[in-house]
Design a protein around this motif. Structure first.
Motif, PDB file in Angstrom:
ATOM      1  N   ILE A   1      34.618  54.364  48.066  1.00  0.00           N
ATOM      2  CA  ILE A   1      33.497  54.552  47.140  1.00  0.00           C
ATOM      3  C   ILE A   1      33.894  54.063  45.751  1.00  0.00           C
ATOM      4  O   ILE A   1      33.150  53.322  45.087  1.00  0.00           O
ATOM      5  CB  ILE A   1      33.072  56.027  47.093  1.00  0.00           C
ATOM      6  N   ILE A   2      35.092  54.459  45.297  1.00  0.00           N
ATOM      7  CA  ILE A   2      35.564  54.065  43.969  1.00  0.00           C
ATOM      8  C   ILE A   2      35.725  52.550  43.895  1.00  0.00           C
ATOM      9  O   ILE A   2      35.325  51.909  42.913  1.00  0.00           O
ATOM     10  CB  ILE A   2      36.894  54.779  43.651  1.00  0.00           C
ATOM     11  N   LEU A   3      36.289  51.949  44.950  1.00  0.00           N
ATOM     12  CA  LEU A   3      36.478  50.494  44.967  1.00  0.00           C
ATOM     13  C   LEU A   3      35.144  49.772  44.857  1.00  0.00           C
ATOM     14  O   LEU A   3      34.998  48.845  44.046  1.00  0.00           O
ATOM     15  CB  LEU A   3      37.211  50.087  46.252  1.00  0.00           C
ATOM     16  N   ILE A   4      34.178  50.187  45.648  1.00  0.00           N
ATOM     17  CA  ILE A   4      32.872  49.513  45.648  1.00  0.00           C
ATOM     18  C   ILE A   4      32.181  49.673  44.299  1.00  0.00           C
ATOM     19  O   ILE A   4      31.634  48.717  43.739  1.00  0.00           O
ATOM     20  CB  ILE A   4      31.989  50.047  46.795  1.00  0.00           C
ATOM     21  N   VAL A   5      32.224  50.890  43.736  1.00  0.00           N
ATOM     22  CA  VAL A   5      31.563  51.148  42.446  1.00  0.00           C
ATOM     23  C   VAL A   5      32.207  50.322  41.335  1.00  0.00           C
ATOM     24  O   VAL A   5      31.510  49.665  40.542  1.00  0.00           O
ATOM     25  CB  VAL A   5      31.610  52.652  42.108  1.00  0.00           C
ATOM     26  N   ILE A   6      33.546  50.328  41.264  1.00  0.00           N
ATOM     27  CA  ILE A   6      34.227  49.566  40.219  1.00  0.00           C
ATOM     28  C   ILE A   6      33.995  48.068  40.408  1.00  0.00           C
ATOM     29  O   ILE A   6      33.808  47.322  39.437  1.00  0.00           O
ATOM     30  CB  ILE A   6      35.735  49.896  40.206  1.00  0.00           C
ATOM     31  N   ALA A   7      33.994  47.623  41.656  1.00  0.00           N
ATOM     32  CA  ALA A   7      33.739  46.203  41.928  1.00  0.00           C
ATOM     33  C   ALA A   7      32.349  45.798  41.446  1.00  0.00           C
ATOM     34  O   ALA A   7      32.174  44.739  40.830  1.00  0.00           O
ATOM     35  CB  ALA A   7      33.888  45.922  43.418  1.00  0.00           C
ATOM     36  N   ILE A   8      31.357  46.629  41.724  1.00  0.00           N
ATOM     37  CA  ILE A   8      29.988  46.329  41.278  1.00  0.00           C
ATOM     38  C   ILE A   8      29.918  46.282  39.757  1.00  0.00           C
ATOM     39  O   ILE A   8      29.297  45.386  39.169  1.00  0.00           O
ATOM     40  CB  ILE A   8      29.006  47.374  41.843  1.00  0.00           C
ATOM     41  N   ILE A   9      30.582  47.241  39.100  1.00  0.00           N
ATOM     42  CA  ILE A   9      30.594  47.264  37.631  1.00  0.00           C
ATOM     43  C   ILE A   9      31.217  45.983  37.088  1.00  0.00           C
ATOM     44  O   ILE A   9      30.691  45.346  36.166  1.00  0.00           O
ATOM     45  CB  ILE A   9      31.358  48.502  37.112  1.00  0.00           C
ATOM     46  N   MET A  10      32.361  45.571  37.663  1.00  0.00           N
ATOM     47  CA  MET A  10      33.038  44.359  37.188  1.00  0.00           C
ATOM     48  C   MET A  10      32.193  43.119  37.425  1.00  0.00           C
ATOM     49  O   MET A  10      32.116  42.233  36.554  1.00  0.00           O
ATOM     50  CB  MET A  10      34.404  44.220  37.867  1.00  0.00           C
TER      51      MET A  10
END
Length: 328
Positions: A170-179
């Motif tokens: 979840i954290i990976l996907i969220v941070i990836a989307i933000i970046m």
């Protein structure tokens, strides 16, 4: 056969999105550099790998100092992401300044060979330092964000199995989307982003319009390398164990994603990365079923590169790319 595919489909989608987010961000580094210099920076996969090692080293240092237990894990992750992004960003700038800038007017084959040379240099340098410090080049970082979340997909369709999602995913996907959204905003809505697009369109004309081409290219390498390094940290947190060779195959797959989306197109790289991750996870889960046991999950890498070959044959400009004549 269809029943078996439907059983695993929710988990395939979850795992595919997680892996696709990694491919997408690494692919952005390839596509940004190619869009401006028309250079395939094959060292970018090793910058991703270097970021994974730097991030893991910082996590291990914080654990050794006892700081990991004194701060929230998410705060520690953000701190490591910021530090690693800065370090790998400057590493990318240094590589461009030392290895690529003197060859900017050289034949493209020369710069391509140089990029491959830098790739092997980073691999061996990281391996040497890691073995010197730890005695082994395969490193396992601290276990973070291991909680499991169950997605009740069986309530949507009885043939679906429930999907398991780690909190790290979840954290990976969220941070990836933000970046990805932050980069898209930067390139399309800021003054420096406009300069990057101008240099990508016509380097000589941009220089005549008082755009500092060298600064723009350095900034491009910094941003691409910073994103790659941050993704390396997320990869290490997600998958736990890393070695100096993780960047090679993953970098090639990210390059495949960039080509799939349209090399030089930022949004295309995002879509290509997500799509490749989904296709690869689908292949890993279902190749054995589809081939009646002849092909197993270990052939998922072949599946990814078959996609690259098909794209190059039938649509070499990619999904979102446009056919252009080569600049002279």
């Amino acid at each position: 056969m269809l029943s078996e595919i439907l059983h695993t489909l929710p988990q395939v989608l979850v795992d595919g999105l997680t892996l696709g987010a990694v491919y997408a961000i690494v692919a952005l580094g390839y596509t940004m550099v190619y869009g401006i210099l028309e250079l395939i920076n094959f060292a970018h996969g090793e910058i991703f790998m270097t970021g994974a090692f730097i991030g893991t080293a910082i996590f291990l240092m914080l654990t050794g100092l006892g700081w990991m237990g004194a701060m929230p894990a998410l705060l520690a992750l953000i701190l490591v992401l910021v530090v690693t992004s800065a370090l790998t960003g400057f590493l990318g700038m240094g590589i461009e300044r030392v290895a690529y800038r003197p060859l900017r007017k050289a034949p493209k084959l020369i710069t391509l060979i140089t990029a491959i040379g830098v790739s092997f240099l980073l691999q061996d340098l990281v391996r040497f330092i890691t073995e010197l410090k730890k005695g082994n080049y395969i490193i396992t970082g601290p276990s973070l964000f291991t909680d499991q979340v169950t997605i009740q997909t069986s309530s949507l369709l009885s043939k679906f199995n429930n999907a398991q999602l780690k909190s790290s995913s979840i954290i990976l996907i969220v941070i990836a989307i933000i970046m990805m959204f932050a980069l898209d905003f930067f390139v399309n809505r800021t003054k420096w982003g406009m300069a990057m697009r101008a240099v990508a369109q016509d380097r000589e004309t941009a220089a005549l319009m008082s755009v500092n081409v060298n600064k723009v290219i350095s900034l491009t390498f910094f941003i691409g390398s910073a994103l790659g390094g941050a993704t390396g940290v997320l990869f290490a947190v997600q998958y736990g164990t890393i070695d100096p060779y993780i960047g090679f195959i993953l970098g090639l797959k990210a390059f495949t994603a960039a080509v799939l989306g349209g090399i030089g197109n930022i949004r295309g790289a995002m879509v290509g990365g997500i799509l490749l991750g989904l296709l690869e996870m689908f292949a890993a889960a279902n190749l054995s079923t589809l081939s009646s046991g002849v092909l197993g999950a270990e052939y998922k890498d072949v599946f990814a590169f078959v996609i690259l070959i098909m794209v190059l044959i039938f649509k070499p400009e990619g999904i979102f790319g446009k056919a252009v004549t080569e600049k002279v």
